[in-house]
Design an enzyme around this catalytic site. Structure first.
Site, PDB file in Angstrom:
ATOM      1  N   HIS A   1       9.299  -3.566   3.298  1.00 17.52           N
ATOM      2  CA  HIS A   1       8.835  -3.812   1.924  1.00 17.52           C
ATOM      3  C   HIS A   1      10.020  -4.187   1.029  1.00 17.52           C
ATOM      4  CE1 HIS A   1       5.634  -0.796   3.254  1.00 17.52           C
ATOM      5  NE2 HIS A   1       4.908  -1.830   2.896  1.00 17.52           N
TER       6      HIS A   1
ATOM      7  N   SER B   1       6.633  -0.234   9.840  1.00 18.75           N
ATOM      8  CA  SER B   1       5.270  -0.136   9.332  1.00 18.75           C
ATOM      9  C   SER B   1       5.085   1.249   8.732  1.00 18.75           C
ATOM     10  CB  SER B   1       4.279  -0.321  10.490  1.00 18.75           C
ATOM     11  OG  SER B   1       2.992   0.096  10.088  1.00 18.75           O
TER      12      SER B   1
ATOM     13  N   LEU C   1       6.673   3.151   1.464  1.00 16.95           N
ATOM     14  CA  LEU C   1       7.566   1.995   1.554  1.00 16.95           C
ATOM     15  C   LEU C   1       8.698   2.213   2.555  1.00 16.95           C
ATOM     16  CD1 LEU C   1       7.756   1.073  -2.238  1.00 16.95           C
ATOM     17  CD2 LEU C   1       6.175   0.207  -0.501  1.00 16.95           C
TER      18      LEU C   1
ATOM     19  N   ARG D   1       2.574   2.955   9.022  1.00 21.99           N
ATOM     20  CA  ARG D   1       1.864   3.767  10.030  1.00 21.99           C
ATOM     21  C   ARG D   1       2.819   4.377  11.056  1.00 21.99           C
ATOM     22  NH1 ARG D   1      -1.984  -0.255   8.845  1.00 21.99           N
ATOM     23  NH2 ARG D   1      -4.037   0.585   8.332  1.00 21.99           N
TER      24      ARG D   1
ATOM     25  N   ASP E   1       2.199  -9.202   9.020  1.00 24.55           N
ATOM     26  CA  ASP E   1       0.738  -9.319   8.957  1.00 24.55           C
ATOM     27  C   ASP E   1       0.388 -10.806   8.936  1.00 24.55           C
ATOM     28  OD1 ASP E   1      -0.202  -6.366   8.374  1.00 24.55           O
ATOM     29  OD2 ASP E   1       1.609  -6.724   7.230  1.00 24.55           O
TER      30      ASP E   1
ATOM     31  N   MET F   1       0.837  -1.203   0.000  1.00 26.04           N
ATOM     32  CA  MET F   1       0.000   0.000   0.000  1.00 26.04           C
ATOM     33  C   MET F   1       0.876   1.259   0.000  1.00 26.04           C
ATOM     34  SD  MET F   1      -3.421  -0.929   2.052  1.00 26.04           S
ATOM     35  CE  MET F   1      -2.801  -0.718   3.699  1.00 26.04           C
ATOM     36  N   GLY F   2       2.149   1.101  -0.386  1.00 30.31           N
ATOM     37  CA  GLY F   2       3.029   2.263  -0.488  1.00 30.31           C
ATOM     38  C   GLY F   2       3.550   2.730   0.855  1.00 30.31           C
TER      39      GLY F   2
ATOM     40  N   GLN G   1      -3.122 -11.992   7.952  1.00 27.16           N
ATOM     41  CA  GLN G   1      -3.339 -11.747   6.519  1.00 27.16           C
ATOM     42  C   GLN G   1      -2.695 -12.862   5.686  1.00 27.16           C
ATOM     43  OE1 GLN G   1      -2.920  -7.784   4.581  1.00 27.16           O
ATOM     44  NE2 GLN G   1      -0.877  -8.486   4.081  1.00 27.16           N
TER      45      GLN G   1
ATOM     46  N   GLN H   1     -10.361  -2.508   2.403  1.00 30.07           N
ATOM     47  CA  GLN H   1      -9.880  -3.162   3.622  1.00 30.07           C
ATOM     48  C   GLN H   1      -9.800  -2.219   4.819  1.00 30.07           C
ATOM     49  OE1 GLN H   1      -6.028  -4.215   1.734  1.00 30.07           O
ATOM     50  NE2 GLN H   1      -5.127  -3.753   3.722  1.00 30.07           N
TER      51      GLN H   1
HETATM   52  P1  AMP Z   1       1.509  -2.971   3.448  1.00 28.15           P
HETATM   53  O1  AMP Z   1       2.068  -1.952   2.508  1.00 28.15           O
HETATM   54  O2  AMP Z   1       1.547  -2.552   4.889  1.00 28.15           O
HETATM   55  O3  AMP Z   1       0.171  -3.510   3.002  1.00 28.15           O
HETATM   56  O4  AMP Z   1       2.506  -4.214   3.384  1.00 28.15           O
HETATM   57  C1  AMP Z   1       2.827  -4.838   2.174  1.00 28.15           C
HETATM   58  C2  AMP Z   1       3.573  -6.112   2.466  1.00 28.15           C
HETATM   59  O5  AMP Z   1       4.772  -5.809   3.183  1.00 28.15           O
HETATM   60  C3  AMP Z   1       2.769  -7.089   3.336  1.00 28.15           C
HETATM   61  O6  AMP Z   1       2.978  -8.415   2.881  1.00 28.15           O
HETATM   62  C4  AMP Z   1       3.358  -6.870   4.697  1.00 28.15           C
HETATM   63  O7  AMP Z   1       3.239  -7.986   5.548  1.00 28.15           O
HETATM   64  C5  AMP Z   1       4.816  -6.591   4.363  1.00 28.15           C
HETATM   65  N1  AMP Z   1       5.449  -5.859   5.461  1.00 28.15           N
HETATM   66  C6  AMP Z   1       4.978  -4.755   6.081  1.00 28.15           C
HETATM   67  N2  AMP Z   1       5.795  -4.404   7.086  1.00 28.15           N
HETATM   68  C7  AMP Z   1       6.796  -5.311   7.103  1.00 28.15           C
HETATM   69  C8  AMP Z   1       7.948  -5.500   7.923  1.00 28.15           C
HETATM   70  N3  AMP Z   1       8.234  -4.686   8.940  1.00 28.15           N
HETATM   71  N4  AMP Z   1       8.761  -6.534   7.646  1.00 28.15           N
HETATM   72  C9  AMP Z   1       8.478  -7.380   6.623  1.00 28.15           C
HETATM   73  N5  AMP Z   1       7.409  -7.267   5.821  1.00 28.15           N
HETATM   74  C10 AMP Z   1       6.581  -6.239   6.056  1.00 28.15           C
END
Ligand code: AMP
Length: 279
Positions: free
Chosen positions: A36, A185, A32, A187, A150, A29-30, A153, A60
């Site tokens: 990611h 994250s 980054l 967030r 996640d 979801m960017g 998920q 979502q």
């Molecule tokens: P998101 O952009 O938050 O939807 O995350 C996209 C992908 O990156 C998802 O598969 C997340 O589980 C993964 N992701 C997010 N944060 C982390 C992290 N700290 N370490 C590894 N993978 C991550």
């Protein structure tokens, strides 16, 4: 790096160039960060073509405020992706992903969507399943890379892939953390510098629970960890120790060779943070 915004264009390119290549796909979801990028790097090691998508999926978000405040850093994302060697970026609009004749896929999640995140974010996983299925349908990758961050998920997408017998291999990648332990994250950008520093407590609580294993039962450990998380400014929503397959709480520690996983969601400065650790 090539950037596509429409389904027609990216499909056209893939139809002409993807033959004989192993496609790795990283949906995001960017906003980054290194977490990611670790998924991109794994895909680059294992695949001959790496595709990343950036799509903030309205379906979502159960909380309109969370959607409105979700960080969007497109320019910086493009720079990071280009530096990481991503081959294709898919950056579609909401209308591209959900055209007026769009029919959502129907998957029986067997209750995996009703606990933890699902309990506190009604409809969230229906939205996740909808978008991941749609993106897989568009990109048709050989391997799908998702983060352990996640965990629920990942478990739900694994179920969807199994149930629909989709021809894609799901790869889980470890959680990338800040030096003091906070899981990376998008967030986290919404936290103040002070909040970000304090938020290391979440991982400390997960590790603290692990040290209690010899003396405490799982429910006692959960209670002790919740207590540890109840610090000024922190509002823990749940702390559960669950079976990683069923996501149901465990009352006894599993036998040798089997694992369980502690999962938590904590509010800090109006931001909801999730994390987990295998015990
Ligand atoms: P998101 O952009 O938050 O939807 O995350 C996209 C992908 O990156 C998802 O598969 C997340 O589980 C993964 N992701 C997010 N944060 C982390 C992290 N700290 N370490 C590894 N993978 C991550």
């Amino acid at each position: 790096m090539l950037i596509f915004t429409t389904v027609r264009e990216i499909r056209h390119w893939l139809d002409r160039h993807a033959d004989q290549r192993t496609i790795g796909f990283v949906p995001t979801m960017g906003a980054l960060h290194e977490g990611h990028i670790s998924l991109i790097e794994k895909s680059k090691l294992e695949c001959s073509l790496t595709v990343c998508s950036i799509f903030v999926n309205p379906a979502q978000f159960n909380d309109a405020r969370d959607l409105a405040l979700y960080p969007r850093t497109y320019e910086a994302d493009v720079t990071l992706l280009a530096e990481s060697g991503t081959d294709l970026l898919f950056f579609p609009s909401v209308e591209e992903i959900y055209p007026h004749d769009f029919v959502p896929v129907n998957v029986d999640l067997g209750g995996l969507d009703l606990v933890m995140e699902g309990l506190h974010r009604p409809g969230h996983f229906a939205g996740v399943v909808r978008v991941v299925h749609r993106l897989l349908d568009i990109i048709r990758p050989n391997k799908l890379y998702m983060g352990q961050k996640d965990l629920q998920q990942f478990t739900i997408i694994r179920r969807m892939i199994e149930q629909l017998a989709m021809p894609v291999q799901l790869i889980i990648c470890p959680i990338a953390r800040e030096p003091h332990g906070l899981a990376m994250s998008s967030r986290n950008r919404r936290l103040s510098a002070e909040g970000r520093a304090k938020a290391g407590l979440i991982y400390q609580a997960l590790l603290f629970g692990k040290t209690k294993k010899p003396t405490f039962s799982p429910p006692e450990t959960m209670a002790a960890c919740l207590e540890k998380l109840r610090q000024p400014g922190f509002n823990p929503e749940y702390f559960e120790i669950v079976d990683p397959e069923t996501l149901q709480p465990v009352n006894q520690w599993p036998e040798a060779g089997r694992s369980c996983v502690a999962c938590t969601a904590v509010w800090l400065e109006g931001v909801r943070l999730i994390d987990n650790e295998f015990y």
